[in-house]
Design an enzyme around this catalytic site. Structure first.
Site, PDB file in Angstrom:
ATOM      1  N   LYS A 115       0.826  -1.212  -0.017  1.00  0.00           N
ATOM      2  CA  LYS A 115      -0.021   0.006  -0.150  1.00  0.00           C
ATOM      3  C   LYS A 115       0.900   1.105  -0.116  1.00  0.00           C
ATOM      4  O   LYS A 115       1.935   1.288   0.325  1.00  0.00           O
ATOM      5  CB  LYS A 115      -0.909  -0.011   1.133  1.00  0.00           C
ATOM      6  N   ASP A 158      -2.105  -2.109  10.693  1.00  0.00           N
ATOM      7  CA  ASP A 158      -2.540  -2.198   9.285  1.00  0.00           C
ATOM      8  C   ASP A 158      -3.175  -3.314   8.551  1.00  0.00           C
ATOM      9  O   ASP A 158      -3.303  -3.372   7.352  1.00  0.00           O
ATOM     10  CB  ASP A 158      -1.149  -1.846   8.518  1.00  0.00           C
TER      11      ASP A 158
HETATM   12  P1  ATP Z   1       4.225  -0.287   7.805  1.00  0.00           P
HETATM   13  O1  ATP Z   1       4.156   0.395   6.475  1.00  0.00           O
HETATM   14  O2  ATP Z   1       2.780  -1.174   8.154  1.00  0.00           O
HETATM   15  O3  ATP Z   1       4.916   0.558   8.855  1.00  0.00           O
HETATM   16  P2  ATP Z   1       6.794  -1.596   6.731  1.00  0.00           P
HETATM   17  O4  ATP Z   1       6.531  -1.219   5.082  1.00  0.00           O
HETATM   18  O5  ATP Z   1       7.450   0.145   7.337  1.00  0.00           O
HETATM   19  O6  ATP Z   1       5.357  -1.393   7.423  1.00  0.00           O
HETATM   20  P3  ATP Z   1       7.443  -3.901   6.878  1.00  0.00           P
HETATM   21  O7  ATP Z   1       7.906  -4.086   5.730  1.00  0.00           O
HETATM   22  O8  ATP Z   1       5.956  -4.383   7.124  1.00  0.00           O
HETATM   23  O9  ATP Z   1       7.567  -2.337   7.450  1.00  0.00           O
HETATM   24  O10 ATP Z   1       8.365  -4.382   7.958  1.00  0.00           O
HETATM   25  C1  ATP Z   1       8.646  -3.827   9.206  1.00  0.00           C
HETATM   26  C2  ATP Z   1       9.501  -4.828  10.245  1.00  0.00           C
HETATM   27  O11 ATP Z   1       8.776  -6.170  10.335  1.00  0.00           O
HETATM   28  C3  ATP Z   1      10.800  -5.336   9.541  1.00  0.00           C
HETATM   29  O12 ATP Z   1      11.869  -5.136  10.451  1.00  0.00           O
HETATM   30  C4  ATP Z   1      10.710  -6.790   9.394  1.00  0.00           C
HETATM   31  O13 ATP Z   1      11.817  -7.409  10.005  1.00  0.00           O
HETATM   32  C5  ATP Z   1       9.538  -7.539  10.240  1.00  0.00           C
HETATM   33  N1  ATP Z   1       8.749  -8.155   9.550  1.00  0.00           N
HETATM   34  C6  ATP Z   1       8.243  -9.396   9.877  1.00  0.00           C
HETATM   35  N2  ATP Z   1       7.743 -10.338   9.369  1.00  0.00           N
HETATM   36  C7  ATP Z   1       7.789  -9.538   8.188  1.00  0.00           C
HETATM   37  C8  ATP Z   1       7.434  -9.918   6.686  1.00  0.00           C
HETATM   38  N3  ATP Z   1       6.578 -10.922   6.359  1.00  0.00           N
HETATM   39  N4  ATP Z   1       7.605  -9.050   5.651  1.00  0.00           N
HETATM   40  C9  ATP Z   1       8.321  -7.867   6.098  1.00  0.00           C
HETATM   41  N5  ATP Z   1       9.007  -7.536   7.324  1.00  0.00           N
HETATM   42  C10 ATP Z   1       8.463  -8.220   8.327  1.00  0.00           C
END
Ligand code: ATP
Length: 290
Positions: free
Chosen positions: A16, A141
């Site tokens: 997203k 989320d």
């Molecule tokens: P948001 O936009 O919801 O804040 P984000 O895009 O910033 O999320 P993610 O990629 O969802 O961040 O990952 C954040 C943390 O979650 C990472 O440090 C990662 O190690 C952990 N994590 C656990 N499971 C997953 C997964 N399946 N995919 C990505 N990250 C994951």
């Protein structure tokens, strides 16, 4: 014993972006109350679920992610299987494409796809609403990722109002080669004086009217000020996108991913080539709203 519908299935978990992100308060438990316009884009992970011996096993092509209980996929799988009393287990394979820790909800989307995938794999018959209720126990989320599309997210992100599809356009997504901790961003936001609040209601009205200029003129993210201050590359990418024909450009979530909105795929591709040459981004995608 639950009846198994199929033994293996594959699902896409979409990323997203936030067309709008406002923080309107803080709860006693430390969570922030938000108002966000969420939009699914065509960048996705692929998850394959295979029913097997009891327990949850994860394999992934990403060298950066845990495969045990710290992976949101693991937590979603255990939650669903335990809630529904499923005795069987599952082998899950994750092909990772969504940038990690980049503000694109990759982990939340994988968790949502896991709830949906296992609901189907084991023919559990849970409604989307029930999956969203389970999802919020994994992350704020996750309920939105279960729903997908264009939506207004309020509360901590779990109070969802579906909106009509946002006007068609091309989106250039640029992920700079820096890490931003969401915790750092919110802490600095709290410490700040006053931030300019984006016009979330105006954005919603523009989406309902199908006005792309109305959407673009209201792009706004209250977290961008904090992250862009710490990471000048965000401002540099935004300027580059605007100089290369973007109608508007914004950081997504707590960053550091930046996106630009373009009137056509050709314009977005041309901008992508220019940005590639600058070396400001580690990854670039041309995509659309889904
Ligand atoms: P948001 O936009 O919801 O804040 P984000 O895009 O910033 O999320 P993610 O990629 O969802 O961040 O990952 C954040 C943390 O979650 C990472 O440090 C990662 O190690 C952990 N994590 C656990 N499971 C997953 C997964 N399946 N995919 C990505 N990250 C994951």
């Amino acid at each position: 014993m639950m009846k198994r519908q199929r033994d293996i299935l594959t699902r896409k978990a979409y990323a997203k972006i936030n067309l709008g992100l406002d923080v309107v308060g803080r709860l006693e438990n430390g969570y922030h109350q938000v108002r966000m316009i969420m939009q699914t884009v065509g960048i996705y992970d692929r998850l394959t679920f295979a029913a097997g011996e009891s327990g949850v096993r994860i394999a992934t092509d990403s060298g950066e992610l845990p495969t045990g209980p710290d992976n949101l996929i693991y937590r979603a799988a255990v939650l669903l299987l335990e809630t529904c009393g499923v005795e069987a287990g599952v082998d899950i394979r994750l092909e990772k494409h969504i940038p990690i820790a980049a503000g694109m909800a990759g982990g939340s989307s994988d968790a949502a796809a896991t709830l949906q995938g296992l609901n189907e794999l084991f023919a559990l018959g849970l409604s989307q609403e029930r999956l969203r209720q389970l999802g919020v126990r994994i992350g704020a989320d996750v309920p939105y990722c279960v729903m997908g599309g264009t939506a207004l997210a309020e509360g901590i992100g779990e109070v969802l109002t579906p909106l009509p599809p946002a006007p068609r356009c091309s989106v250039l997504v640029a992920r700079p080669d820096i890490q931003v901790s969401t915790k750092y961003v919110y802490e600095h936001l709290d410490a700040g004086e006053s931030w300019q609040h984006p016009d979330i209601d105006g954005m919603r009205a523009a989406i309902e009217k199908g006005s792309l200029p109305g959407v673009v003129s209201r792009l706004g993210n209250v977290l961008e000020t904090v992250t862009a201050h710490a990471c000048p590359v965000i401002g540099q990418i935004k300027r580059e996108m605007l100089d290369r024909g973007a109608m508007g450009s914004l950081m997504s979530g707590s960053g550091p991913t930046v996106f630009g909105i373009y009137g056509s795929g050709e314009q977005a591709q041309a901008a992508r080539i220019c940005l590639e040459k600058t070396g400001l981004a580690r990854e670039l995608f041309v995509t659309e709203f889904v």
